[in-house]
Design an enzyme around this catalytic site. Sequence first.
Site, PDB file in Angstrom:
ATOM      1  N   ARG A 288       6.890 -38.954 -20.773  1.00 23.73           N
ATOM      2  CA  ARG A 288       8.208 -39.535 -21.046  1.00 23.73           C
ATOM      3  C   ARG A 288       8.514 -40.593 -21.597  1.00 23.73           C
ATOM      4  NH1 ARG A 288      10.313 -42.711 -17.127  1.00 23.73           N
ATOM      5  NH2 ARG A 288       8.765 -42.238 -15.494  1.00 23.73           N
ATOM      6  N   HIS A 292      13.131 -42.211 -16.295  1.00 24.25           N
ATOM      7  CA  HIS A 292      12.773 -41.099 -15.197  1.00 24.25           C
ATOM      8  C   HIS A 292      14.360 -40.259 -15.132  1.00 24.25           C
ATOM      9  CE1 HIS A 292      11.624 -38.612 -11.905  1.00 24.25           C
ATOM     10  NE2 HIS A 292      12.806 -39.159 -11.251  1.00 24.25           N
ATOM     11  N   TYR A 301       7.764 -51.200 -15.402  1.00 21.45           N
ATOM     12  CA  TYR A 301       6.570 -50.742 -15.213  1.00 21.45           C
ATOM     13  C   TYR A 301       5.569 -50.235 -16.079  1.00 21.45           C
ATOM     14  CZ  TYR A 301       9.079 -46.217 -15.116  1.00 21.45           C
ATOM     15  OH  TYR A 301      10.060 -45.171 -15.250  1.00 21.45           O
TER      16      TYR A 301
END
Length: 394
Positions: A288, A292, A301
Amino acid sequence: MAKGDPGVTTGGRRAAPRSKRAAKSAAGDPELVQLLTPAGERVESAIGPDGTEYRVDFTDDEYRAFYRDLVLVRKLDAEATALQRQGELGLWASLLGQEAAQVGSGRALRSQDMAFPTYREHGVLYCRGIDPIMPLGLFRGVDQGGWDPNEFKFNMYTIVIGAQTLHATGYAMGVAMDGKTGGDDGEAVIAYFGDGATSQGDVNESFVWASVFNVPLVFFCQNNQYAISEPLERQTRVPLYRRAGGFGFPGVRVDGNDVLASYAVTRHALDSARHGQGPSLIEAYTYRMGAHTTSDDPTRYRIASEVEAWQAKDPIARMRAFLTRQQIADDGFFAEVDEQARAESVHLRERVLAMPDPEPVTMFDHVYPNGSPELDEQRAQFSRYMESFEGSAH
């Protein structure tokens, strides 16, 4: 796609020539099926973990069509992201980086097959011939994303993580009970989910039921390396495709950034299912590249160098490199595709902005197919409440 059926050989026991071995990922992970390298080099065939040989045989027009699909899907997705950032959508789950897994598997579906998506399968939706405006109405909050699942053989988007795998399993049980398997015209079912969903009880329960009842179902896991902010190593101790063995059906890992391999592996799994050979699990190993959803900040992160490493494996760049290397397409073709993508994205934006806001009372319209006295009373109460604001100082 007239020549789209992959050539498949099963049961081979001899070690294949090195050029035919399934390629290893850059991180040294277990072998994965790859037919197109990140540099755009074609691999003649690849051997899966059970000895299945995967290959494709497409015409030049079909190769160009794959590229067109990838570019159009990415551009429409980017337009939806921009619309959300400008306040025109409430939320958007981008597929950036996962186009090959979705276009490859979506084009592998036959007309009679049924798909059960999450909320990110915009590429599969496009391949099933659904107007791309449909999910935008859902995320704009003006409708329920109202396409007809029976017409397009593509179920409604599912927001609850993993729930669609249970829906798919039940549907596939019905297909088997109706005797719709056992031949080339048989029906198969595919369920899409992410790596994070594999930790959900729903998904594992669907594995059990699908295996025990030997249903014609392909579980398609898009492993994009993150369950929102949780990396893959916090989801599993073994490669996800190996989990299938514990439930009694085969699993295979495919290069999810390779549209040709994604097609070949999915078509073989679906054809096995439609012939009565039961369920299987495909792990599409991809990434990805964006957030998200538009409410997420991935910079909190993961590090930039990781994203850059995966950008070198971009599914569109590798397909373009292949077309150029093989002299299947020229600059004129690429420019024409880019212009088509731009025009379609502009048209999509115009249609989104022209969507009328629904009257609040219409939220009662489709709760029950034939209505109910209780619902009628709720509608009347709500109507009186809304009317109380007319002409007032509220």
